[in-house]
Scaffold this active site. Structure first.
Site, short mmCIF file in Angstrom:
data_model
loop_
_atom_site.label_atom_id
_atom_site.label_comp_id
_atom_site.label_asym_id
_atom_site.label_seq_id
_atom_site.Cartn_x
_atom_site.Cartn_y
_atom_site.Cartn_z
N GLU A 133 -0.30 4.15 1.84
CA GLU A 133 1.09 3.82 2.19
C GLU A 133 1.51 4.48 3.49
O GLU A 133 1.15 5.63 3.77
CB GLU A 133 2.08 4.25 1.09
CG GLU A 133 2.40 3.17 0.07
CD GLU A 133 1.46 3.14 -1.10
OE1 GLU A 133 1.56 2.22 -1.93
OE2 GLU A 133 0.61 4.05 -1.20
N THR A 134 2.28 3.71 4.26
CA THR A 134 3.00 4.23 5.41
C THR A 134 4.48 4.15 5.07
O THR A 134 4.95 3.10 4.60
CB THR A 134 2.69 3.44 6.69
OG1 THR A 134 1.29 3.57 6.98
CG2 THR A 134 3.49 3.94 7.87
#
Length: 287
Positions: free
Chosen positions: A46-47
């Site tokens: 995830e960003t």
């Protein structure tokens, strides 16, 4: 345009362990298309993108922010490790002065408090419901082969299927499973499942006393195996709290990187998830 970025390993106190998240504190909102391109470029599970709610706030004085999470392929509704990592960036690198930070997300308000050397997240609890294993026999077979299964539960709102290995299995069975993400994805196309949790009873009598172990796979969201998954523990915490008769638990997610989570199931239908973080990179995305 220059965008600050931090890579933070969450649910660990050691670099290159836990779950890496890319964190971008933004002075202004960007387009969804750009968020997705950055998440693909960063190529971690995830960003996260932190934006201000009140334009007069900054990252040092503000106590409420918007938070969105993108995998390399799509946006997700809940992510634990990137929330932990986002709070760490604001507290450690933006020197935020508030005791509690609140993130407005697609899963509601998520509060994070500093505690000792780590952080505690206030997350929703997602109790799963018991399922007939025959309904999910293909995905179970793809994941665990012929190993004995004790329980199958589904959290329909998070679309996470939880499969508990029998107590006759030891931890090495879980850690040595080689799960083929393509086979997993092909075994379940109904849309009911977007993530698979494999879990088993822990070793509370042996230091450090883990109450349960798990691994998590989400090829449906572009994540073959997630190293340490806060959102999965909103399901696991509910299940194991009832099974073990405990409110406070210590969990270990035994991916190759591995990570530790401290859990407390609360009486108000929520769960505290605590962990530490290590920042391994600070940089700038230049567009």
């Amino acid at each position: 345009m220059e965008i600050p970025v931090f890579t933070v390993d969450a649910f660990t106190n050691l670099p290159f362990k836990g779950n890496p998240a890319a964190i971008c504190p933004l002075m202004h909102e960007l387009s969804d298309d750009l968020y997705q391109k950055i998440a693909l470029e960063m190529n971690v599970s995830e960003t996260a993108f932190i934006t201000r709610i009140n334009p007069s706030d900054d990252f040092t004085t503000g106590s409420r922010f918007r938070l969105r999470w993108f995998t390399p392929t799509n946006e997700v509704n809940l992510c634990g490790h990137a929330t932990l990592a986002s709070a760490a960036v604001l507290f450690q690198y933006k020197n935020n002065v508030n005791p509690i930070l609140v993130f407005e997300t697609s899963s509601g308000d998520l509060a994070v408090t500093q505690q000792g050397e780590g952080y505690v997240m206030d997350f929703p609890l997602n109790p799963p419901t018991k399922q007939d294993p025959n309904e999910f026999k293909d995905i179970i077979k793809a994941a665990v082969g012929n190993h004995p299964v004790q329980d199958v539960y589904l959290s329909s709102n998070t679309k996470k299927l939880m499969v508990r290995l029998a107590d006759s299995c030891n931890r090495s069975v879980l850690t040595s499973l080689k799960v083929d993400p393509a086979a997993l994805q092909n075994s379940e196309k109904s849309g009911r499942v977007k993530g698979l949790i494999l879990t088993m009873k822990g070793s509370p009598d042996h230091q450090p006393g883990y109450d349960f172990y798990s691994r998590y796979f989400a090829p449906w969201n572009g994540i073959p195996e997630d190293p340490v998954t806060g959102s999965a523990h909103t399901v696991l915490g509910s299940y194991w709290s009832k099974e073990l008769g405990k409110k406070k638990m210590l969990a270990y997610q035994c991916s190759k990187r591995g990570g530790e989570l401290k859990l407390e199931v609360r009486d108000d239908g929520r769960i505290n998830i605590a962990g530490q973080t290590v920042t391994v990179l600070q940089g700038t995305i230049t567009l």
